[in-house]
Design a protein around this motif. Structure first.
Motif, PDB file in Angstrom:
ATOM      1  N   VAL A 169      -5.070   8.772  13.578  1.00 19.74           N
ATOM      2  CA  VAL A 169      -4.917   7.384  14.034  1.00 19.74           C
ATOM      3  C   VAL A 169      -5.906   6.573  13.211  1.00 19.74           C
ATOM      4  O   VAL A 169      -7.114   6.864  13.217  1.00 19.74           O
ATOM      5  N   ILE A 170      -5.390   5.597  12.467  1.00 15.56           N
ATOM      6  CA  ILE A 170      -6.271   4.789  11.611  1.00 15.56           C
ATOM      7  C   ILE A 170      -6.003   3.301  11.859  1.00 15.56           C
ATOM      8  O   ILE A 170      -5.015   2.936  12.491  1.00 15.56           O
ATOM      9  N   ASN A 171      -6.865   2.493  11.287  1.00 13.04           N
ATOM     10  CA  ASN A 171      -6.714   1.047  11.445  1.00 13.04           C
ATOM     11  C   ASN A 171      -5.814   0.485  10.332  1.00 13.04           C
ATOM     12  O   ASN A 171      -6.167   0.530   9.154  1.00 13.04           O
ATOM     13  N   ARG A 231      -7.755  -3.367   4.964  1.00 10.10           N
ATOM     14  CA  ARG A 231      -7.173  -3.234   3.633  1.00 10.10           C
ATOM     15  C   ARG A 231      -7.490  -1.869   3.007  1.00 10.10           C
ATOM     16  O   ARG A 231      -8.641  -1.441   3.033  1.00 10.10           O
ATOM     17  N   GLY A 232      -6.485  -1.207   2.492  1.00  9.83           N
ATOM     18  CA  GLY A 232      -6.696   0.016   1.720  1.00  9.83           C
ATOM     19  C   GLY A 232      -6.712   1.304   2.527  1.00  9.83           C
ATOM     20  O   GLY A 232      -6.568   2.393   1.972  1.00  9.83           O
ATOM     21  N   ARG A 233      -6.865   1.181   3.847  1.00 13.35           N
ATOM     22  CA  ARG A 233      -7.023   2.426   4.618  1.00 13.35           C
ATOM     23  C   ARG A 233      -5.731   3.254   4.636  1.00 13.35           C
ATOM     24  O   ARG A 233      -5.767   4.464   4.463  1.00 13.35           O
ATOM     25  N   LEU A 234      -4.597   2.603   4.826  1.00  8.22           N
ATOM     26  CA  LEU A 234      -3.338   3.366   4.851  1.00  8.22           C
ATOM     27  C   LEU A 234      -3.093   3.990   3.477  1.00  8.22           C
ATOM     28  O   LEU A 234      -2.733   5.155   3.368  1.00  8.22           O
ATOM     29  N   GLU A 235      -3.328   3.202   2.426  1.00  4.65           N
ATOM     30  CA  GLU A 235      -3.067   3.736   1.077  1.00  4.65           C
ATOM     31  C   GLU A 235      -3.916   4.986   0.826  1.00  4.65           C
ATOM     32  O   GLU A 235      -3.419   6.001   0.325  1.00  4.65           O
ATOM     33  N   ARG A 236      -5.190   4.913   1.202  1.00  2.00           N
ATOM     34  CA  ARG A 236      -6.066   6.064   0.957  1.00  2.00           C
ATOM     35  C   ARG A 236      -5.638   7.254   1.825  1.00  2.00           C
ATOM     36  O   ARG A 236      -5.654   8.393   1.366  1.00  2.00           O
ATOM     37  N   GLU A 282       0.836  -1.206   0.000  1.00  2.00           N
ATOM     38  CA  GLU A 282       0.000   0.000   0.000  1.00  2.00           C
ATOM     39  C   GLU A 282       0.875   1.262   0.000  1.00  2.00           C
ATOM     40  O   GLU A 282       0.586   2.238  -0.685  1.00  2.00           O
ATOM     41  N   ILE A 283       1.945   1.221   0.802  1.00  2.00           N
ATOM     42  CA  ILE A 283       2.839   2.393   0.851  1.00  2.00           C
ATOM     43  C   ILE A 283       3.486   2.594  -0.528  1.00  2.00           C
ATOM     44  O   ILE A 283       3.535   3.703  -1.061  1.00  2.00           O
ATOM     45  N   ALA A 284       3.948   1.493  -1.113  1.00  2.00           N
ATOM     46  CA  ALA A 284       4.624   1.593  -2.411  1.00  2.00           C
ATOM     47  C   ALA A 284       3.643   2.098  -3.487  1.00  2.00           C
ATOM     48  O   ALA A 284       3.990   2.978  -4.284  1.00  2.00           O
ATOM     49  N   ARG A 285       2.426   1.558  -3.493  1.00  2.00           N
ATOM     50  CA  ARG A 285       1.435   1.955  -4.507  1.00  2.00           C
ATOM     51  C   ARG A 285       1.027   3.411  -4.386  1.00  2.00           C
ATOM     52  O   ARG A 285       0.713   4.049  -5.373  1.00  2.00           O
ATOM     53  N   SER A 286       1.032   3.931  -3.154  1.00  2.00           N
ATOM     54  CA  SER A 286       0.565   5.317  -2.961  1.00  2.00           C
ATOM     55  C   SER A 286       1.500   6.310  -3.653  1.00  2.00           C
ATOM     56  O   SER A 286       1.118   7.428  -3.954  1.00  2.00           O
ATOM     57  N   LYS A 287       2.755   5.894  -3.841  1.00  2.00           N
ATOM     58  CA  LYS A 287       3.780   6.715  -4.517  1.00  2.00           C
ATOM     59  C   LYS A 287       4.099   8.029  -3.797  1.00  2.00           C
ATOM     60  O   LYS A 287       4.696   8.922  -4.371  1.00  2.00           O
ATOM     61  N   VAL A 288       3.681   8.173  -2.538  1.00  2.00           N
ATOM     62  CA  VAL A 288       4.020   9.418  -1.840  1.00  2.00           C
ATOM     63  C   VAL A 288       5.312   9.208  -1.052  1.00  2.00           C
ATOM     64  O   VAL A 288       5.583   8.113  -0.567  1.00  2.00           O
ATOM     65  N   PRO A 289       6.132  10.254  -0.943  1.00  2.00           N
ATOM     66  CA  PRO A 289       7.351  10.118  -0.147  1.00  2.00           C
ATOM     67  C   PRO A 289       7.002   9.941   1.335  1.00  2.00           C
ATOM     68  O   PRO A 289       6.177  10.693   1.873  1.00  2.00           O
ATOM     69  N   VAL A 290       7.621   8.956   1.957  1.00  2.00           N
ATOM     70  CA  VAL A 290       7.322   8.684   3.363  1.00  2.00           C
ATOM     71  C   VAL A 290       8.598   8.505   4.177  1.00  2.00           C
ATOM     72  O   VAL A 290       9.671   8.251   3.625  1.00  2.00           O
ATOM     73  N   MET A 291       8.410   8.602   5.473  1.00  2.00           N
ATOM     74  CA  MET A 291       9.434   8.185   6.423  1.00  2.00           C
ATOM     75  C   MET A 291       8.679   7.237   7.355  1.00  2.00           C
ATOM     76  O   MET A 291       7.524   7.513   7.715  1.00  2.00           O
TER      77      MET A 291
END
Ligand code: ADP
Ligand code: IPE
Length: 257
Positions: free
Chosen positions: A230-232, A236-241, A31-40
């Motif tokens: 704070v999310i669950n 599935r999909g919540r972090l990506e969104r 999900e992190i990879a698909r979102s394509k946003v820069p993260v730490m």
């Protein structure tokens, strides 16, 4: 840049020593990879940290030589967990490197006081995702102590001023009481310090860093003028969104300032 914490309740089974939730971590990594946003990324220790940290009273600092075995074992266990998380992130296509707090952080009386971020800046500039985690760290007053991922989140938020801050746990957000123990607990969409003061206290698993209450404290501290959610992380999909900036179910934490 978006600062993400993968809580120990999301990447491990907090009730069973050293139980890695591989499937969930692999899904979150994708999900992190698909979102394509820069993260730490910061991750918790879950049952790779809390169980033995409690047994050896590591949060209270040095009092007995027998604790040193606990320091060594917890340090080994959280590194093992970190390698597994890094492996999943890398397989999902994210180039990442581990920043172990035991090697670059200091605490004083349980509070993080030093975390040299020059190295982290350089990795980010290169386009590499820094990954750090809740760890055993030297403490100038107590000898050693436990640095939570939530404290690291606060430190990183102050330095990097992320666009958004996302905490993933195993429940939908912050509730009126522990949703695992009370079916009638209701989710609180906006949390501020007055909400924290009213929350009833309970603890399901060993958690040496204050469980959800310690987490809310840290988030209130870091949320000054910034948005923290704070999310669950088990849905599935919540972090990506959330990473894409879409509205998702969860609690928004509003800081004091
Ligand atoms: P993590 O390990 O993911 O950082 P924690 O274990 O510290 O997260 O916190 C999440 C846990 O806190 C949930 O599994 C839940 O059972 C417990 N909890 C206790 N009280 C609350 C509350 N008022 N709202 C949400 N979760 C709570
Ligand atoms: C705890 O870190 C670190 C150790 C016990 C070594 P966290 O407090 O961030 O871990 P989780 O998210 O609650 O599992």
């Amino acid at each position: 840049m978006i600062l993400v914490k993968l809580g120990g309740s999301v990447i491990t089974d907090k009730g069973r020593y050293r139980t890695f939730d591989k499937a969930n971590v692999e899904r979150l990594a994708k999900e992190i990879a698909r979102s394509k946003v820069p993260v730490m990324i910061v991750h918790g220790a879950g049952s790779f940290g809390h169980v033995l940290a409690k047994k050896y009273h590591l949060k209270d600092g040095f009092s007995d030589e027998k604790q040193l075995k606990g320091v060594s074992q917890v340090s080994l266990d959280v590194r093992d967990l970190d390698l597994r998380v890094l492996g999943a992130l890398q397989s999902a296509g994210l180039n990442c490197v581990s920043i172990p707090p035991s090697a670059c952080c200091l605490m004083d009386d349980g509070k993080l006081t030093s975390f040299d971020l020059e190295i982290v800046h350089h990795y980010l500039d290169l386009g590499i995702v820094p990954v750090t985690f809740g760890d055993v760290v030297l403490d100038m007053k107590k000898g050693f102590g436990i640095c939570s991922g939530d404290q690291l989140m606060a430190w990183l938020a102050d330095e990097f001023d992320p666009e958004r801050i996302v905490f993933c746990t195993d429940v939908d957000g912050i509730f009126s009481s522990d949703p695992h123990l009370n079916d009638d607990a209701s989710m609180i969409e906006e949390v501020d310090r007055s909400v924290l003061a009213r929350l009833p206290r309970s603890e399901r698993w060993a958690d040496v860093t204050g469980s959800i209450y310690g987490k809310i404290e840290s988030i209130l501290d870091l949320a000054k003028g910034r948005e923290a959610m704070v999310i669950n992380g088990r849905v599935r999909g919540r972090l990506e969104r959330a990473l894409r900036g879409e509205a998702v179910k969860g609690s928004r934490v509003i800081g004091d300032g």
